[in-house]
Design a protein around this motif. Structure first.
Motif, PDB file in Angstrom:
ATOM      1  N   GLY B  96     -27.194 -30.002 -22.087  1.00  0.00           N
ATOM      2  CA  GLY B  96     -28.337 -29.133 -21.772  1.00  0.00           C
ATOM      3  C   GLY B  96     -28.069 -28.254 -20.565  1.00  0.00           C
ATOM      4  N   ASP B  97     -29.029 -28.217 -19.646  1.00  0.00           N
ATOM      5  CA  ASP B  97     -28.892 -27.427 -18.417  1.00  0.00           C
ATOM      6  C   ASP B  97     -29.302 -28.317 -17.237  1.00  0.00           C
ATOM      7  OD1 ASP B  97     -31.785 -27.229 -17.876  1.00  0.00           O
ATOM      8  OD2 ASP B  97     -31.843 -25.949 -19.632  1.00  0.00           O
ATOM      9  N   PRO B  98     -29.138 -27.846 -15.994  1.00  0.00           N
ATOM     10  CA  PRO B  98     -29.386 -28.755 -14.856  1.00  0.00           C
ATOM     11  C   PRO B  98     -30.779 -29.391 -14.845  1.00  0.00           C
ATOM     12  CG  PRO B  98     -28.243 -26.789 -14.105  1.00  0.00           C
ATOM     13  CD  PRO B  98     -28.590 -26.553 -15.558  1.00  0.00           C
ATOM     14  N   VAL B 100     -32.764 -29.999 -17.384  1.00  0.00           N
ATOM     15  CA  VAL B 100     -32.829 -30.978 -18.475  1.00  0.00           C
ATOM     16  C   VAL B 100     -32.074 -32.242 -18.078  1.00  0.00           C
ATOM     17  CG1 VAL B 100     -32.009 -31.443 -20.831  1.00  0.00           C
ATOM     18  CG2 VAL B 100     -33.196 -29.294 -20.320  1.00  0.00           C
ATOM     19  N   GLU B 174     -19.654 -25.478 -28.600  1.00  0.00           N
ATOM     20  CA  GLU B 174     -21.105 -25.309 -28.560  1.00  0.00           C
ATOM     21  C   GLU B 174     -21.587 -24.346 -29.642  1.00  0.00           C
ATOM     22  OE1 GLU B 174     -22.047 -24.064 -24.592  1.00  0.00           O
ATOM     23  OE2 GLU B 174     -21.881 -26.100 -23.804  1.00  0.00           O
ATOM     24  N   ARG B 179     -26.633 -24.348 -27.841  1.00  0.00           N
ATOM     25  CA  ARG B 179     -25.672 -25.005 -26.935  1.00  0.00           C
ATOM     26  C   ARG B 179     -25.513 -26.494 -27.214  1.00  0.00           C
ATOM     27  NH1 ARG B 179     -25.071 -21.090 -22.616  1.00  0.00           N
ATOM     28  NH2 ARG B 179     -25.236 -19.163 -23.795  1.00  0.00           N
TER      29      ARG B 179
END
Lengths: 161, 263
Positions: B96-98, B100, B174, B179
């Protein structure tokens, strides 16, 4: 309805919420702190990023009840004590890091979280950290530039492409 | 989202008791479940949040294995596993992202068993033990197909024990929009053999590529994979993002990359 209490931007707050009440709803609708935005409501865009106990989270993908007792910081808590813009906010203004401004609260909160854990990030690290923050205006370039400037780095060589 | 009662117990026993009620469901970090609830694809009457149970959090090393509490976030694993198990830390650091990663948990990911999630590849690729409130389950028995696991109703993942390999690497191709892993391959080398686990590719969820494991056991080099034919594409996911044969091709490419990165 259940009572929830937390500290938001240094002030103790509480309110009645449903189980399904999202943290972002509590902030915006109960506390009227509308600086935290809802863009996508599907945890993609990052307009709702706030800090919970010091960590960046998407306030649209956390329940208010899960923040019971937490320390929450929103964009309204970012300015300096005298009301002037803080370093990151000022850098966004100086480097034209926003256009419509909708994504900006989340960008600033993510930037603050990044600089806390990595005070001098490289351009690639800034871009990587912003993976979960979407901006449809700027093309990101000036946002990256603003964050690097806020970290005290020389951004002269990051010329507009 | 339909309404429900949210409870936040502070011990595993309280959580298990709360989950005994009909239509109660556990809530990990919520990074998959909350979007699912918003789409009204789930309708629990009670959500039992595990995020307040301190006993379920943390990373420690014991007896050659990394022990990770079920409610430990990806961000914590990325930080705390980096020294002893960099292959796992790197996997966690790219989920995911930071924001998340600051909420999503290893237990939540493994309980959901999304066919494109990253953690199932690490659990199967290390031969991990999934520890619950009532038993221990070997990873080889735990994953039972897309979104299906050996967990019973109301059973909570309390800990994941991953044997620390000599070297390991995870490579993810990805899907460019979500992603998520279009295909992800986790390779881990141990004194007694090599394990290769593949996520994202198969209609049956995460699986081990046994031909590659055998080839790599005698020669841990990307060249050893080169001579193998890619796994059969007929059981692979085929959608607008890639055909089954394309995913099968990626399995081989990513396995070679993972071995090269781990060598």
């Amino acid at each position: 309805m259940t009572k929830v209490s937390m500290t938001v931007n240094g002030k103790s707050v509480s309110g009645e919420v449903e189980g399904r009440t999202l943290l972002v709803q509590f902030l915006r609708e109960n506390l009227r702190l509308t600086g935290t935005h809802v863009g996508c409501d599907t945890s993609q865009c990052g307009a709702c990023v706030v800090h919970v106990d010091g960590e960046a989270v998407k306030a649209c993908t956390m329940f208010a009840g899960e923040a019971e007792g937490a320390q929450v910081t929103t964009i309204e808590g970012m300015a300096n004590a005298d009301g002037s813009l803080n370093t990151i906010q000022q850098a966004f203004q100086d480097h034209h890091g926003l256009q419509c401004g909708f994504c900006t609260p989340g960008m600033v909160m993510s930037a603050a979280a990044l600089l806390k854990e990595n005070p001098q990030p490289s351009e690639a690290e800034v871009r990587d950290y912003l993976e979960g923050n979407i901006c449809r205006c700027t093309g990101y370039h000036n946002i990256v530039k603003a964050i690097m400037a806020a970290s005290g780095q020389d951004v002269g060589k990051i010329a507009a492409e | 989202m339909y309404n429900f009662e949210l409870v936040t117990p502070s011990s595993v026993d309280e959580a298990v008791a709360a989950l005994g009620e009909e239509d109660a469901q556990p809530l990990g970090g919520g990074q998959t479940l909350i979007p699912t609830l918003k789409q009204r694809l789930a309708m629990p009457t009670k959500l039992v949040s595990l995020s307040r149970i301190e006993a379920l959090k943390g990373v420690k090393s014991e007896g050659g294995a990394l022990l990770i509490g079920g409610a430990t976030t990806h961000g914590t694993v990325a930080r705390e596993a980096a020294g002893q198990f960099p292959g796992l830390a790197d996997l966690a650091a790219h989920i995911g992202d930071p924001a998340v990663r600051n909420r999503g948990t290893i237990g939540g990911s493994l309980a959901n068993n999304d066919p494109s999630a990253c953690y199932p590849a690490a659990a199967l690729g290390t031969g991990a033990t999934i520890v619950t409130n009532s038993r221990e389950i070997a990873a080889d028995d735990y994953f039972q197909g897309m979104f299906a696991t050996a967990l019973e109703e109301g059973e909570i993942i309390t800990e994941v024990r991953l044997p620390i390999p000599e070297t390991s690497n995870y490579q993810k191709f990805e899907q460019p929009a979500s992603r998520f892993a279009l295909v992800g391959v986790f390779v881990a080398k141990y004194a007694d053999g090599v394990r290769v686990a593949v996520t994202g590719a198969s209609n049956d969820g995460v699986f081990r590529w046994s031909e590659a494991e055998a080839a790599l056991a005698s020669n841990f080099a990307a060249d050893a994979v080169e001579g193998l034919s890619a796994p059969d594409g007929s059981g692979m996911i085929s959608d607008l993002h890639g055909s089954g044969s394309y995913r099968a091709h990626l399995v081989k490419v990513l396995t070679k990359r993972a071995v090269a990165a781990a060598s």
